[in-house]
Design a protein around this motif. Structure first.
Motif, mmCIF file in Angstrom:
data_model
loop_
_atom_site.group_PDB
_atom_site.id
_atom_site.type_symbol
_atom_site.label_atom_id
_atom_site.label_comp_id
_atom_site.label_asym_id
_atom_site.label_seq_id
_atom_site.Cartn_x
_atom_site.Cartn_y
_atom_site.Cartn_z
ATOM 1 N N LEU A 1 1.002 4.061 -3.114
ATOM 2 C CA LEU A 1 0.650 5.467 -2.940
ATOM 3 C C LEU A 1 1.836 6.371 -3.271
ATOM 4 O O LEU A 1 1.676 7.412 -3.923
ATOM 5 C CB LEU A 1 0.178 5.707 -1.500
ATOM 6 C CG LEU A 1 -1.227 5.156 -1.218
ATOM 7 C CD1 LEU A 1 -1.550 5.197 0.253
ATOM 8 C CD2 LEU A 1 -2.265 5.927 -2.015
ATOM 9 N N ALA A 2 3.032 5.959 -2.834
ATOM 10 C CA ALA A 2 4.209 6.781 -3.122
ATOM 11 C C ALA A 2 4.433 6.851 -4.633
ATOM 12 O O ALA A 2 4.789 7.904 -5.180
ATOM 13 C CB ALA A 2 5.431 6.218 -2.422
ATOM 14 N N PRO B 1 0.822 -1.218 0.000
ATOM 15 C CA PRO B 1 0.000 0.000 0.000
ATOM 16 C C PRO B 1 0.854 1.265 0.000
ATOM 17 O O PRO B 1 0.596 2.200 -0.774
ATOM 18 C CB PRO B 1 -0.797 -0.109 1.303
ATOM 19 C CG PRO B 1 -0.683 -1.516 1.731
ATOM 20 C CD PRO B 1 0.571 -2.058 1.160
ATOM 21 N N SER C 1 -11.777 13.054 -13.267
ATOM 22 C CA SER C 1 -11.144 13.260 -11.963
ATOM 23 C C SER C 1 -9.866 12.434 -11.928
ATOM 24 O O SER C 1 -9.652 11.556 -12.768
ATOM 25 C CB SER C 1 -12.082 12.822 -10.841
ATOM 26 O OG SER C 1 -12.180 11.411 -10.860
ATOM 27 N N ARG C 2 -9.019 12.698 -10.942
ATOM 28 C CA ARG C 2 -7.765 11.938 -10.851
ATOM 29 C C ARG C 2 -8.056 10.464 -10.653
ATOM 30 O O ARG C 2 -7.442 9.600 -11.265
ATOM 31 C CB ARG C 2 -6.940 12.444 -9.679
ATOM 32 C CG ARG C 2 -6.217 13.718 -9.979
ATOM 33 C CD ARG C 2 -5.088 13.895 -8.980
ATOM 34 N NE ARG C 2 -4.347 15.104 -9.288
ATOM 35 C CZ ARG C 2 -4.705 16.308 -8.869
ATOM 36 N NH1 ARG C 2 -5.791 16.460 -8.141
ATOM 37 N NH2 ARG C 2 -3.993 17.362 -9.181
ATOM 38 N N ALA C 3 -9.010 10.214 -9.773
ATOM 39 C CA ALA C 3 -9.344 8.824 -9.477
ATOM 40 C C ALA C 3 -9.831 8.121 -10.732
ATOM 41 O O ALA C 3 -9.459 6.985 -11.014
ATOM 42 C CB ALA C 3 -10.393 8.764 -8.377
ATOM 43 N N LEU D 1 2.120 6.675 -6.886
ATOM 44 C CA LEU D 1 1.097 7.594 -7.401
ATOM 45 C C LEU D 1 1.572 9.029 -7.275
ATOM 46 O O LEU D 1 1.375 9.850 -8.183
ATOM 47 C CB LEU D 1 -0.199 7.423 -6.609
ATOM 48 C CG LEU D 1 -1.120 6.295 -7.044
ATOM 49 C CD1 LEU D 1 -2.369 6.282 -6.189
ATOM 50 C CD2 LEU D 1 -1.470 6.462 -8.504
ATOM 51 N N PHE D 2 2.189 9.305 -6.131
ATOM 52 C CA PHE D 2 2.700 10.661 -5.923
ATOM 53 C C PHE D 2 3.719 11.018 -7.006
ATOM 54 O O PHE D 2 3.664 12.084 -7.612
ATOM 55 C CB PHE D 2 3.344 10.753 -4.535
ATOM 56 C CG PHE D 2 3.977 12.074 -4.250
ATOM 57 C CD1 PHE D 2 3.220 13.128 -3.764
ATOM 58 C CD2 PHE D 2 5.339 12.275 -4.465
ATOM 59 C CE1 PHE D 2 3.800 14.357 -3.505
ATOM 60 C CE2 PHE D 2 5.917 13.498 -4.200
ATOM 61 C CZ PHE D 2 5.142 14.539 -3.726
ATOM 62 N N ARG E 1 3.743 3.538 -17.804
ATOM 63 C CA ARG E 1 3.369 2.861 -19.051
ATOM 64 C C ARG E 1 2.182 3.509 -19.746
ATOM 65 O O ARG E 1 1.950 3.282 -20.923
ATOM 66 C CB ARG E 1 2.993 1.398 -18.751
ATOM 67 C CG ARG E 1 4.164 0.534 -18.453
ATOM 68 C CD ARG E 1 4.967 0.426 -19.705
ATOM 69 N NE ARG E 1 6.366 0.382 -19.367
ATOM 70 C CZ ARG E 1 7.190 -0.535 -19.834
ATOM 71 N NH1 ARG E 1 6.754 -1.444 -20.659
ATOM 72 N NH2 ARG E 1 8.446 -0.487 -19.504
ATOM 73 N N GLU F 1 1.917 11.593 -10.337
ATOM 74 C CA GLU F 1 1.236 12.891 -10.385
ATOM 75 C C GLU F 1 2.227 14.017 -10.610
ATOM 76 O O GLU F 1 1.950 14.970 -11.333
ATOM 77 C CB GLU F 1 0.526 13.128 -9.055
ATOM 78 C CG GLU F 1 -0.579 12.158 -8.786
ATOM 79 C CD GLU F 1 -1.913 12.839 -8.946
ATOM 80 O OE1 GLU F 1 -2.081 13.920 -8.393
ATOM 81 O OE2 GLU F 1 -2.756 12.273 -9.658
ATOM 82 N N ARG G 1 7.165 20.609 -7.115
ATOM 83 C CA ARG G 1 6.712 19.250 -6.956
ATOM 84 C C ARG G 1 7.570 18.299 -7.801
ATOM 85 O O ARG G 1 7.911 17.197 -7.381
ATOM 86 C CB ARG G 1 5.263 19.189 -7.409
ATOM 87 C CG ARG G 1 4.638 17.927 -7.014
ATOM 88 C CD ARG G 1 3.247 18.077 -6.513
ATOM 89 N NE ARG G 1 2.898 16.763 -6.039
ATOM 90 C CZ ARG G 1 1.702 16.239 -6.177
ATOM 91 N NH1 ARG G 1 0.734 16.942 -6.690
ATOM 92 N NH2 ARG G 1 1.488 15.038 -5.751
ATOM 93 N N LEU H 1 -7.014 7.442 -13.089
ATOM 94 C CA LEU H 1 -6.263 6.295 -12.592
ATOM 95 C C LEU H 1 -6.984 5.002 -12.945
ATOM 96 O O LEU H 1 -6.396 4.067 -13.492
ATOM 97 C CB LEU H 1 -6.128 6.432 -11.069
ATOM 98 C CG LEU H 1 -5.134 5.509 -10.404
ATOM 99 C CD1 LEU H 1 -3.745 5.851 -10.889
ATOM 100 C CD2 LEU H 1 -5.218 5.681 -8.896
#
Lengths: 289, 294, 390
Positions: A87-88, A83, A184-186, A90-91, A169, A94, A104, A189
Motif C-alpha cells: 500500500l505504501a 500488505p 479508475s485507479r483500481a 502504491l502511495f 516498471r 500515485e 504530494r 492498477l
C-alpha cells in the motif's frame, strides 16, 4: 620514449598481477568458508536432522522445532510487512502520477528518503526497539509474535523500496492511455500496472524472505532462544540463525553441529535467492517472446 | 461489487494510511529509543557517557568512548582491507577475466553477498581466530573482527565499484580504443578518477553496514572493553555490547544501552544521507537491483 | 516427544495373530519410543534410559513386554545387555519406520503437523497483530524462568519432567545471568527468576524470596594439557590483575596467559571477585564471556587460557569430552563431592527467586525440584541436591 612504453607495460603487468592476486585471495577465502561448512556440516544433514528435536543443547538430535520456528517467524514478518509495504508503494506510485499535486510529490520524496534511512538502520537497533515495544510495552514477552513483528518492521522499508521500483516498471504511455480512457485507479492498477510489475513484486518479496531468514541480531532480544517446538505464537523459540549463534558461542563441542545448521541456513537462503532470480529470468524470457 | 469510485477512494485512503504508517515507523523507532534512553541521558548525562573511566554500568561508570572507538576501528579497518580487494575483483571482472570466468566470479559474489552474517562470524570463530591465536593469544581480536567484516562488505562493495567503473561514457571509451590504450590504462587513468565520488559513496554505505553489524563481530573480537590499541588485542564494539548486556541489563544500565542504540541509529542515518548526497543512493540501488536480477 | 505413528500399506490379507499382538504391544507411548530409538541401531538400557528419560524399572517392564511380543531382541555384550530390533522386524525409511513383516509403520514427527498449523495461524492473522495476541494469551498455561546460565540447563531438565506431570503446561527457560533473573522476578516478567548466588539485602527488602534448589561451587579451569597442577590464591590474584602474564612464572610452560573473565551482571563474576577481594576495574582480561558454557568453550579451545566457571557446568562439560581441568582451591579438590562435604571454599546456593512467597505453579515447581525425582535431575547436572525443606 621506448623506455616510457616499457615502463608503462611493466606497470600494466604489475597492476594486472596484483588484481589477479587479490581476486584469488577473495576466492580462496570464500572457498575456505564454503569448504569448511560443506566438509564439516554436510555429513549431519539428513531427514532426521530436519525433523528431530535438538538434544543435549544441540550437540545431538536435529533442528525440528527450530525449522518450524524459523518458518513461523518469516511467515509472520511477511504477513505483517507485505500488505503495508504494498500500500505504501502504491502511495508513492500515485504521487508520481502527472495529476498529483506538488505537495504530494514532495511528501513522496520525503517518504522515500525516510525509507532509505530506516532501511539502513542496523538490525540490532530494531532488536532494541522490538524488545522495548513488543516484549515490554505490549507485554508479549520474548515470543515468536514479538520476533515476527520486529522482523516485519525491519522489512517494511526494504519491501516498500522494492515494490516502489517494481510499480515504476509500468510504461508512462500505457498509464496515460489508461487515464485517457477514464480508467479508475483500481482498474489502471489491475490492467496496466500489475501485469508489468508483478514479477518484480514477487522477487522483492522473496528477497525479503531471504533477508529475514538470515537475520539474527534483531531476534536475539525479541524471540529468545528456547530450542523447543513452539506450540503458540506467544512461545519463545529460536530461529536457525540464532541456533547457529548459540552453538558457536555457548556449546563446547558444538562446532560440527553449528556447521550443519549454518550450512542448512546458507542453503535455504541461496536456494530462495536463486529461485527468485531464476523465476525472474524465465518470466523475462517469456515476456520477450 | 463496490462501485469503481468507492474502490478508488478506499484504495487511496488505505495507501495513504500505509504511507503514514511507514513514516511513523522511523518516528516510532527514534521516539522509543529516545524514551528508553531518557533516564540515562538525564541522570548520567552526555559528559559522563563519554568521559567516565571505563564501562562498569553496574557500578556507575558509563564511559562508552572505548566502545565507540572499537566500533570505529573495526569498521574502518574492515574497509581498509576490503577496498583494495574489491578493486582487484572489479578490475579482473572488467578487464582481465574471460567472459565465462567473469560471469562465474559474479555468481560467486552474489552467493557471498547472501551469506548470513552469523555464518560469517562462525567461520571467523573457527578459522580466523585460531589462526591469530597461533600468532599471539587470545586470537579473538580487533584484527579478527576486521577480517570478518571485510569479508562481509566485500561482495557488495566489489559489485558497486564495478558499476561505478563501468560507467565510462561510450565516447571516451571509443577514444581510448582509438588511441590503443591498454585496458589497465583506461581503468586506471580514465574510469577510476571519474568514479572516485561514487566509490567514496559506496564506501560510506559499506561503513554504515560494518558499524551496525553485530553477529559477525561478537563472535570474534573477544569482547573486552578497552581502547583499541593493538591489532591483536581484544575489543568490544557498541553492537557487541548490546548483544552481550541487553538480556540482563536493568535500570540506568538498560537505558545507557538504548543510548548506544540511538547513537548507532544516528550514525548510520548520517552516513546514508551523506552518501546519498554523493549520489550513491541511485547507484547503490542500481547495484542491489542488478545483483537481484542478473 | 511422543511421536505419532501412522499406519501405512494395509496388509493384503488378514493379518496373523502375531501381528495383532505386536501392534498391541506397540500401543503405548514409551514402547513406541523405544522402537523408534532402536531404528537407529542397537542400544544399551542406559542409552535408552537417557534418550527417553524414564525410570529404569519402568523401562525394563516395557522392554520385557516388547521382548515377549518378539519386537526386540537382546545381544549380550561383555558386561551389558544391548537391545536391537528382533529378527523379522526391520528398519525402514525414510521417513524412519519399521517393517513388522505384516505391516509397516512410519514415524511421522509431530513437527510437520504443528508446523502446518502454526504457519496457517501466522498467515491468517495478517495485519491484525495485536488481536491475535489477545486471542493467544489465554490459550495455554505457562511457567517462565529466566536468569543464571548456571541454572538454565538444570531448569530446562526440571521443566521437561514437570511438563510430563502437567498436561498442557509449557515451561520456558531463558538464560541471561543472575542479575536478569532477579530483575525479571522483581518486575514480574517471569514466574521464577534464577540466581546462582544468595539474595542481597536490598533484594530481600524489596520482597524477593529465594528458594535454594541446589548447591554449586566456582572453580578455576585450565586446558587439560596445562602442566600447572595448582595455583595459590595469591597467584590467581596476580594472574587476574595482570601482574603475572606468563605461565612460566607459576610453573607452567613459557607462554602468555589468556585470562578469561565473565561479563558484568553475572553472579559468578561477583562471587569470584568478592572471594579474591578483587575490584572489577583491576581485572586485566583477554576475553570476556557471558554464559558458563562459553567460558568452558573458550578454555577448551586455548591451551594457555584460564577461566572460572560453575563446578557443575565444568563437570558436565568435561564428561562430554571438553578438554578442561578444574584446579583445586586452597588445596581442596574442585568437585561436586567437595561442595557436598562443604569443604570447598567458594560455594554458593542456586536459587529460584519469586516476588513474595512462592504460590501456585511456581510453588509446585519448587516442590518438584526438591522431590526425589527432582533431586536425581539436580545430581545429573553435577550439582549438589538439597533435602526437601523440613
Amino acid at each position: 620514449m621506448r623506455e616510457l612504453a616499457m615502463g608503462r607495460r611493466a606497470m600494466e603487468r604489475a597492476v594486472a598481477a596484483v588484481a589477479w592476486a587479490g581476486t584469488l585471495l577473495v576466492v580462496a577465502a570464500f572457498g575456505a568458508l564454503l569448504g569448511e561448512l560443506l566438509v564439516r556440516g554436510a555429513g549431519e544433514l539428513s531427514w532426521r536432522y530436519l525433523v528431530e528435536a535438538p538434544r543435549d543443547a544441540g550437540r545431538s538430535g536435529g533442528v525440528g522445532g527450530i525449522v518450524v520456528a524459523t518458518g513461523v517467524l518469516v511467515a509472520l514478518a511477511l504477513a505483517g510487512a507485505v500488505p503495508l509495504a504494498l500500500l505504501a508503494a502504491l502511495f508513492l506510485d500515485e504521487a508520481g502520477a502527472a495529476q498529483a499535486g506538488r505537495a504530494r510529490r514532495r511528501l513522496a520524496a520525503a517518504l522515500r528518503r525516510v525509507l532509505d534511512v530506516v532501511g539502513s538502520v542496523p538490525s540490532i537497533v530494531f532488536g532494541l526497539f522490538g524488545n522495548a515495544l513488543f516484549c515490554r510495552a505490549f507485554g508479549w514477552g520474548e515470543s515468536l509474535l514479538a520476533g515476527g513483528a520486529t522482523l516485519a518492521c525491519m522489512m517494511v522499508p526494504l519491501l516498500t523500496i522494492a515494490f516502489d521500483e517494481a510499480l515504476q516498471r509500468a510504461p508512462a504511455a500505457e498509464r496515460a492511455a489508461a487515464a485517457a480512457c477514464a480508467f479508475s485507479r483500481a482498474a489502471t492498477l489491475r490492467h496496466v500496472v500489475l501485469p508489468h510489475a508483478w514479477p518484480l513484486l514477487l522477487a522483492g518479496a522473496v528477497l525479503a524472505v531471504a533477508r529475514a531468514l538470515a537475520e539474527t541480531a534483531a531476534l536475539l532480544f525479541t524471540s529468545g532462544y528456547v530450542d523447543r517446538m513452539p506450540t503458540s505464537l506467544l512461545d519463545s523459540a529460536r530461529s536457525l540463525s540464532v541456533h547457529v549463534w548459540d552453538l558457536a558461542l555457548n556449546v563446547a563441542g558444538g562446532e560440527a553441529r553449528a556447521c550443519s545448521a549454518a550450512l542448512l541456513l546458507l542453503l535455504l537462503v541461496v536456494a530462495i535467492e536463486a529461485a527468485a532470480r531464476g523465476a525472474l529470468a524465465w518470466l523475462r524470457r517469456r515476456a520477450g517472446r | 461489487m463496490p462501485s469503481p469510485r468507492r474502490l478508488d477512494r478506499a484504495l487511496q485512503l488505505a495507501s495513504a494510511a500505509a504511507a503514514a504508517a511507514a513514516l511513523l515507523l522511523l518516528l516510532g523507532l527514534a521516539a522509543f529509543l529516545l524514551r528508553e534512553s531518557a533516564p540515562a541521558l538525564r541522570e548520567v548525562g552526555l559528559v559522563r557517557l563519554v568521559g567516565d573511566r571505563g564501562w562498569h554500568p553496574t557500578r556507575g561508570a558509563f564511559g562508552m568512548a572505548p566502545l565507540v572507538a572499537a566500533s570505529g576501528a573495526v569498521a574502518l579497518g574492515a574497509l581498509t582491507l576490503a577496498l583494495p580487494l574489491a578493486l582487484a575483483v572489479a578490475f579482473v571482472r572488467l578487464a582481465y577475466a574471460p567472459p565465462r570466468l567473469a560471469a562465474l566470479l559474479r555468481a560467486l559474489l552474489q552467493l557471498l553477498a547472501a551469506v548470513p552474517s552469523v555464518v560469517l562470524g562462525f567461520f571467523g570463530l573457527v578459522t580466523v581466530v585460531p589462526l591469530l591465536l597461533a600468532i599471539e593469544p587470545p586470537g579473538a581480536s580487533l584484527l579478527a573482527g576486521m577480517v570478518v567484516l571485510a569479508l562481509m562488505v566485500l561482495p557488495t562493495l566489489a559489485l558497486l565499484i564495478e558499476g561505478a567503473l563501468a560507467g565510462l561514457p561510450s565516447g571516451e571509451r571509443a577514444a581510448a580504443a582509438a588511441l590503443g590504450l591498454a585496458r589497465t590504462t583506461v581503468l586506471l587513468h580514465l574510469a577510476l578518477p571519474r568514479a572516485r565520488g561514487a566509490i567514496g559513496a559506496a564506501l560510506l554505505v559499506a561503513l554504515g553496514r560494518a558499524l551496525g553489524e553485530t553477529m559477525a563481530v561478537v563472535l570474534v573480537t573477544g569482547n573486552v572493553v578497552q581502547w583499541p590499541s593493538a591489532l591483536l588485542a581484544p575489543v568490544r564494539t557498541l553492537t557487541a555490547n548490546l548483544a552481550l548486556e541487553l538480556p540482563y541489563a536493568s535500570g540506568l544500565h538498560r537505558s545507557a544501552l538504548f543510548v548506544a542504540g540511538l547513537l548507532l541509529l544516528g550514525a548510520t542515518a548520517a552516513l546514508l544521507l551523506i552518501a546519498s548526497r554523493c549520489g550513491a543512493r541511485e547507484r547503490w540501488r542500481g547495484a542491489r537491483e542488478e545483483s537481484a536480477r542478473a | 516427544m511422543a511421536k505419532r505413528a501412522v499406519k501405512r500399506a494395509a496388509p493384503s490379507r488378514a493379518p496373523s495373530r502375531g501381528c495383532v499382538d505386536k501392534l498391541k504391544a506397540l500401543a503405548e507411548a514409551t514402547r513406541l519410543e523405544v522402537l523408534h530409538e532402536l531404528v537407529d541401531g542397537e542400544k544399551s538400557v542406559s542409552e535408552l534410559q537417557a534418550a527417553l528419560g524414564v525410570d529404569q524399572s519402568l523401562l525394563s517392564h516395557h522392554l520385557a513386554v516388547l521382548r515377549e511380543a518378539q519386537l526386540v531382541a537382546t545381544t549380550r555384550a561383555r558386561r551389558s545387555i544391548r537391545y536391537r530390533l528382533a529378527d523379522g522386524v526391520a528398519a525402514a525409511g525414510p521417513p524412519p519406520g519399521i517393517n513388522l513383516g505384516c505391516c509397516q509403520l512410519s514415524f511421522m514427527p509431530p513437527a510437520l503437523q504443528k508446523a502446518a498449523r502454526l504457519l496457517l495461524l501466522a498467515l491468517s492473522f495478517g495485519v491484525l497483530l495485536p488481536l491475535a495476541a489477545c486471542g493467544g494469551t489465554a490459550e495455554q498455561q505457562k511457567l517462565t524462568l529466566a536468569g543464571s546460565s548456571t541454572i538454565a540447563p538444570l531448569a530446562a531438565e526440571l521443566g521437561k519432567a514437570f511438563e510430563e506431570r502437567h498436561g498442557g503446561l509449557r515451561v520456558e527457560v531463558q538464560a541471561g545471568g543472575s542479575s536478569r533473573g532477579v530483575a525479571d522476578a522483581r518486575e514480574g516478567r517471569v514466574d521464577l527468576g534464577m540466581a546462582s548466588r544468595a539474595l542481597k539485602e536490598e533484594e530481600r527488602a524489596a520482597g524477593l524470596v529465594g528458594t535454594p534448589i541446589a548447591l554449586d561451587g566456582i572453580a578455576l579451569i585450565v586446558h587439560a594439557d596445562n602442566r600447572v597442577a595448582e595455583l595459590s590464591e595469591a597467584q590467581i590474584v596476580a594472574i587476574y590483575r595482570g601482574d603475572v602474564r606468563d605461565w612460566s612464572a607459576v610453573g607452567g610452560r613459557a607462554a602468555p596467559i589468556t585470562v578469561v573473565n565473565k561479563a558484568e551482571g553475572r553472579s559468578t563474576l561477583e562471587l569470584f571477585l568478592a572471594h579474591f577481594a578483587l575490584r572489577a576495574e583491576e581485572v586485566r582480561a583477554d576475553v570476556v564471556i557471558g554464559d558458563n558454557l562459553q567460558g568452558v568453550k573458550t578454555v577448551a579451545g586455548n591451551r594457555d587460557a584460564i577461566g572460572y566457571v560453575s563446578i557443575g557446568t565444568a563437570e558436565v562439560e568435561r564428561s562430554h569430552g571438553s578438554p578442561i581441568r578444574l584446579l583445586p582451591l586452597r588445596g581442596v579438590e574442585a568437585s561436586t563431592a567437595s561442595v557436598r562435604a562443604g569443604t570447598f571454599p567458594l560455594q554458593r546456593p542456586l536459587l529460584l527467586v519469586t516476588r513474595g512467597a512462592p504460590s501456585g505453579l511456581a510453588a509446585e515447581f519448587l516442590e518438584f525440584a526438591r522431590s526425589p525425582h527432582g533431586r536425581t535431575l539436580v545430581e545429573a547436572q553435577a550439582f549438589v541436591a538439597l533435602a526437601a525443606s523440613p
